[in-house]
Scaffold this motif. Structure first.
Motif, PDB file in Angstrom:
ATOM      1  N   ASN A 143      -8.043   5.698  -1.668  1.00 51.73           N
ATOM      2  CA  ASN A 143      -7.623   4.485  -0.958  1.00 51.73           C
ATOM      3  C   ASN A 143      -7.865   3.162  -1.668  1.00 51.73           C
ATOM      4  N   ASN A 160      -7.076   4.747  13.931  1.00 53.43           N
ATOM      5  CA  ASN A 160      -7.361   3.600  13.098  1.00 53.43           C
ATOM      6  C   ASN A 160      -6.145   3.306  12.227  1.00 53.43           C
ATOM      7  N   LYS A 187      -5.795   1.501   9.634  1.00 51.85           N
ATOM      8  CA  LYS A 187      -6.038   1.565   8.198  1.00 51.85           C
ATOM      9  C   LYS A 187      -5.905   2.998   7.676  1.00 51.85           C
ATOM     10  N   ASP A 188      -6.467   3.949   8.429  1.00 49.77           N
ATOM     11  CA  ASP A 188      -6.374   5.358   8.019  1.00 49.77           C
ATOM     12  C   ASP A 188      -4.919   5.794   7.913  1.00 49.77           C
ATOM     13  N   ASN A 213      -3.209   4.049   4.937  1.00 48.96           N
ATOM     14  CA  ASN A 213      -3.700   4.648   3.686  1.00 48.96           C
ATOM     15  C   ASN A 213      -3.087   6.013   3.429  1.00 48.96           C
ATOM     16  N   THR A 215      -2.862  -4.223   0.956  1.00 50.70           N
ATOM     17  CA  THR A 215      -3.089  -4.008   2.384  1.00 50.70           C
ATOM     18  C   THR A 215      -4.271  -4.863   2.799  1.00 50.70           C
ATOM     19  N   HIS A 216      -4.173  -5.477   3.943  1.00 53.50           N
ATOM     20  CA  HIS A 216      -5.331  -6.209   4.460  1.00 53.50           C
ATOM     21  C   HIS A 216      -5.256  -6.339   5.983  1.00 53.50           C
ATOM     22  N   LEU A 228      -6.387  -4.449   8.401  1.00 50.91           N
ATOM     23  CA  LEU A 228      -5.890  -3.265   9.093  1.00 50.91           C
ATOM     24  C   LEU A 228      -6.964  -2.546   9.910  1.00 50.91           C
ATOM     25  N   GLU A 229      -8.155  -3.145   9.989  1.00 55.38           N
ATOM     26  CA  GLU A 229      -9.227  -2.494  10.746  1.00 55.38           C
ATOM     27  C   GLU A 229      -8.996  -2.665  12.247  1.00 55.38           C
ATOM     28  N   TYR A 256       0.061  -5.479   6.523  1.00 62.06           N
ATOM     29  CA  TYR A 256      -1.062  -6.084   7.222  1.00 62.06           C
ATOM     30  C   TYR A 256      -0.771  -6.123   8.714  1.00 62.06           C
TER      31      TYR A 256
END
Lengths: 222, 339
Positions: A183, B186, B188-189, B192, B211-212, B214-215, B251
């Motif tokens: 990642n 999530n 982000k997961d 990714n 990427t930003h 994304l949490e 994002y």
């Protein structure tokens, strides 16, 4: 050598997996008959099993449930059933990972090694002794003769990968592939910057000559 | 029901009654009854007949206008049989009888299609599960026999795998039955995973991926959303400029009512007049007709269908030669309208 048991009814896939795992430093074995699967697994005493769900006789989820009653043996479910419900069921029955076909073999390999590392060491923090220096993964540092230098996340990943393939030329694409796998979606320029920084840090420890650039081919850690 | 058309229907009755009255009057001419009787008889007959006709009109008009009203209110008009009241006149009863009969037969007919479609979907799902093992095996063989040739076969296998995936989700998007599972994921997961899936192409094409923010947690089916994002990213890759400056930015923003996910590229973009047609089935547009791109016009169509089912709003903005932005809005609420 750690023993991996393949429980898969497709003969060809099972053979190829066996070859692949044997080539990658494991001792792979596979079940050929499925009339007494659970007992067979127990008898073979593997360190990890790769388990298909659709099997003749008892299905994978049932096997998983039964194994969990008596053992904490790591189980990776490898299946073509691609939906959330089956995944949830398998995890609930005690599978450690759920991988769908066609799987990415490098990811499968990474999952196997991290699972085995966890079960054999009991913990995740580790130090790798590379003779000239010590790579402290949990603290994200590199140490040599009481000198300690901090590494960034990407730098430690790059160094770790070079270390795993020590004395081999590793291409830039391969390093990027490895980083993307975990990642870190870095681009070409970032990789150059990371390598330069890593080299500078090695220089601080008087280890500059360890990391060599092979023009047009990649890098090599000696 | 208009009164005039109702009267038109009764024209024969009215004509006969008037004819009857006229004959009575003609018969009465030779008799010496008073004028009173001669006027009284037709008036009584006409009044009584008018009253009966009016009562009939009101009963029927009320009944049918109620049916029309219900028909208007109903979303599914075929359910009308279930809600209309029993009539107290013969045509109403016949109407209801006929409706019930046709309904029943139509339901059987529809069910037959429903079952055969379900059947077909099950077959497709089974077929897809079956074919994944040979693909996995082929990939293992390639892994054990690495060369330029097998690498090239591997790329083709990846394409096959993508087409198969598309077929699977096309089958899934068409069924009435719910076969997805909504849970917290999530973001982000998910993102990714999709980037990792496409990393081989992204790395060789030197695409810079950023990427930003994304949490965040979204309520959705992880498999479905991965498929949707995968289609979007593959479009971005397909329609890049390949000038070594290609970029994909992903994002999210947390809003009051929803979480908005942005997927942006700086590719060749879409012609202004074609943007609102991209979600249509089979629409390929100018870009899709570039011979090397081979658009099927199915990817975004399936995305839209799946998004509708999951309660996600999907939008697409684009400027030709500048790039494309796809926006997904996930409902914030844990309650999701299960369609």
């Amino acid at each position: 050598m750690q023993k991996i048991l393949i429980v898969e009814d497709d003969e060809k896939l099972r053979d190829e997996l066996e070859i692949f795992l044997n080539n990658n430093g494991y001792k792979a074995e596979s079940l050929k008959k499925f009339n007494n699967t659970i007992q067979d697994i127990i008898d073979i005493k593997p360190d990890l099993i790769l388990l298909d769900i659709n099997l003749p006789g008892a299905d994978g989820q049932y096997i998983c449930k039964e194994i969990r009653k008596i053992s904490q043996l790591p189980i990776i479910v490898v299946t073509s059933r691609d939906n959330d419900i089956d995944e949830l069921l398998s995890i609930n029955y005690g599978a450690d990972h759920y991988v769908t076909k066609p799987f990415n073999i490098q990811i499968l390999l990474a999952k196997i090694s991290s699972l085995l590392r966890r079960t054999t060491l009991g913990t995740n923090n580790e130090k790798i002794d590379a003779k000239e220096f010590i790579l402290n993964i949990s603290k994200s540092t590199i140490e040599r003769e009481n000198k300690e230098i901090e590494l960034t996340k990407n730098e430690i990943k790059i160094l770790l990968h070079l270390l795993e393939r020590r004395n081999n030329i590793v291409s830039r694409e391969e390093i990027m592939d490895y980083l993307w796998e975990s990642n870190s979606f870095i681009d070409d320029n970032t990789l150059t910057v990371n390598i330069t920084r890593l080299r500078n840090k090695l220089q601080e420890l008087d280890l500059k000559e360890l990391l060599e650039t092979k023009r047009g081919q990649g890098y090599i850690l000696k | 029901m208009k009164f005039s058309s109702f009267l038109k229907d009764k024209i024969l009755q009215i004509a006969l009654i008037i004819f009857g009255i006229l004959t009575i009057e003609v018969f009465l001419v030779p008799y010496p009854y008073g004028k009173f009787i001669k006027i009284y008889i037709p008036i009584v007959i006409l009044t009584l007949y008018s009253i009966s006709i009016l009562i009939e009109y009101f009963i029927k008009a009320r009944y049918y206008s109620h049916i029309y009203y219900l028909l208007n209110e109903l979303d599914n008009k075929y359910l009308i049989t279930e809600v209309i009241k029993n009539a107290n006149f013969i045509e109403g009863k016949i109407l209801k009888d006929i409706l019930e009969e046709t309904d029943k037969s139509m339901l059987e007919n529809v069910n037959q299609y429903k079952y055969s479609q379900e059947d077909y979907k099950e077959y497709i799902e089974m077929w897809i599960h079956e074919i994944k093992t040979p693909i996995a095996t082929s990939k293992m063989i390639i892994e054990n026999n690495k060369s330029e040739i097998t690498k090239s076969i591997d790329e083709e296998l990846n394409k096959i795998d993508n087409y198969i995936e598309q077929a699977l989700y096309y089958a899934r998007s068409n069924t009435v039955e719910k076969d997805y599972y909504i849970k917290k994921n999530n973001l982000k997961d998910i993102v990714n995973e999709v980037i990792r899936k496409n990393r081989a192409v992204l790395i060789t094409e030197k695409v810079s991926v950023n990427t930003h923010d994304l949490e965040m947690e979204v309520n959705t089916d992880s498999k479905w959303i991965v498929f949707i994002l995968n289609q979007i990213i593959q479009n971005s890759i397909k329609y890049m400029k390949n000038n070594n400056l290609d970029q994909i930015n992903i994002y999210a923003k947390q809003g009051k009512e929803n979480i908005t996910l942005y997927i942006e590229d700086n590719g060749i973009g879409i012609k202004e007049g074609e943007i609102n047609r991209v979600f249509e089935k089979g629409f390929t547009g100018t870009n899709g007709r570039i011979s090397s791109k081979k658009s099927t016009g199915i990817g975004l169509y399936i995305c839209k269908k799946l998004c509708d089912k999951l309660g996600i709003a999907i939008e697409l903005n684009s400027t030709q030669d500048k790039g494309t932005q796809v926006i997904l809005r996930f409902p914030n609420d844990s309650y999701i309208d299960m369609k």
